[in-house]
Scaffold this motif. Structure first.
Motif, PDB file in Angstrom:
ATOM      1  N   UNK A   1       0.849  -1.195   0.000  1.00  7.93           N
ATOM      2  CA  UNK A   1       0.000   0.000   0.000  1.00  7.93           C
ATOM      3  C   UNK A   1       0.889   1.250   0.000  1.00  7.93           C
ATOM      4  N   UNK A   2       1.989   1.214   0.735  1.00  9.86           N
ATOM      5  CA  UNK A   2       2.888   2.369   0.810  1.00  9.86           C
ATOM      6  C   UNK A   2       3.508   2.648  -0.557  1.00  9.86           C
ATOM      7  N   UNK A   3       3.914   1.604  -1.280  1.00  6.85           N
ATOM      8  CA  UNK A   3       4.471   1.806  -2.625  1.00  6.85           C
ATOM      9  C   UNK A   3       3.407   2.341  -3.585  1.00  6.85           C
ATOM     10  N   UNK A   4       2.200   1.781  -3.502  1.00  7.29           N
ATOM     11  CA  UNK A   4       1.102   2.288  -4.347  1.00  7.29           C
ATOM     12  C   UNK A   4       0.866   3.775  -4.096  1.00  7.29           C
ATOM     13  N   UNK A   5       0.798   4.145  -2.826  1.00  2.00           N
ATOM     14  CA  UNK A   5       0.561   5.535  -2.453  1.00  2.00           C
ATOM     15  C   UNK A   5       1.693   6.435  -2.956  1.00  2.00           C
ATOM     16  N   UNK A   6       2.919   5.972  -2.832  1.00  2.00           N
ATOM     17  CA  UNK A   6       4.067   6.747  -3.311  1.00  2.00           C
ATOM     18  C   UNK A   6       3.998   6.942  -4.825  1.00  2.00           C
ATOM     19  N   UNK A   7       3.602   5.887  -5.557  1.00  2.33           N
ATOM     20  CA  UNK A   7       3.472   6.019  -7.014  1.00  2.33           C
ATOM     21  C   UNK A   7       2.380   7.019  -7.390  1.00  2.33           C
ATOM     22  N   UNK A   8       1.291   7.017  -6.628  1.00  2.00           N
ATOM     23  CA  UNK A   8       0.224   7.994  -6.879  1.00  2.00           C
ATOM     24  C   UNK A   8       0.762   9.413  -6.680  1.00  2.00           C
ATOM     25  N   UNK A   9       1.483   9.637  -5.581  1.00  3.13           N
ATOM     26  CA  UNK A   9       2.040  10.969  -5.304  1.00  3.13           C
ATOM     27  C   UNK A   9       3.031  11.382  -6.384  1.00  3.13           C
ATOM     28  N   UNK A  10       3.886  10.454  -6.807  1.00  2.00           N
ATOM     29  CA  UNK A  10       4.863  10.776  -7.858  1.00  2.00           C
ATOM     30  C   UNK A  10       4.172  11.067  -9.181  1.00  2.00           C
TER      31      UNK A  10
END
Length: 145
Positions: free
Chosen positions: A114-123
């Protein structure tokens, strides 16, 4: 924070797309993600500072991945060829991300988080904002100087 005002940092491995990694590296190279005044830092440290800033802003705005449309989440879940980067974030940010991930209803694909998904969304959002700025001011890109 220690008595000198230093924030304790922890390593956070995240999976991002190759395009996002290339964009981050290009932004550092062009100086669009600035190095703090009076010094030089390795590229990874500058990227970590940028990611910490994005996470701080998200936390302040109380953003979470659960607030995104399901179709968008599915698009991010289907991303393949992800590469791992390691960022240094504050202990507080890591605790916030862990809490957000634990409360999330989003189920990541195997090997993802979930943390990686969220980071990709922010990027992705940051990349789109930068592209919009460049479209609005075509002379702003200094590659040809």
């Amino acid at each position: 924070m220690d008595m000198f005002g230093n924030v304790k940092l922890v390593e956070l491995p995240v999976l991002i797309t190759p395009e996002q990694k290339a964009w981050l590296e290009m932004m550092v190279k062009k100086g669009k993600i600035a190095v703090p005044p009076g010094g030089t830092l390795p590229e990874g440290s500058v990227i970590s500072i940028f990611l910490r800033t994005m996470l701080w802003n998200s936390e302040e705005q109380r953003q979470s991945i659960d607030g995104l449309p399901e179709e968008m989440i599915e698009d991010f879940r289907r991303q393949s060829g992800l590469v791992e980067i390691s960022a240094q974030i504050s202990e507080d940010q890591k605790a916030w991300l862990d809490k957000m991930a634990a409360a999330s209803k989003v189920a990541p694909t195997p090997g993802d988080s979930v943390i990686s998904l969220f980071t990709r969304v922010l990027l992705q959002n940051a990349m789109e904002q930068q592209q919009a700025l460049e479209r609005a001011d075509p002379w702003a890109d200094d590659d040809e100087m």
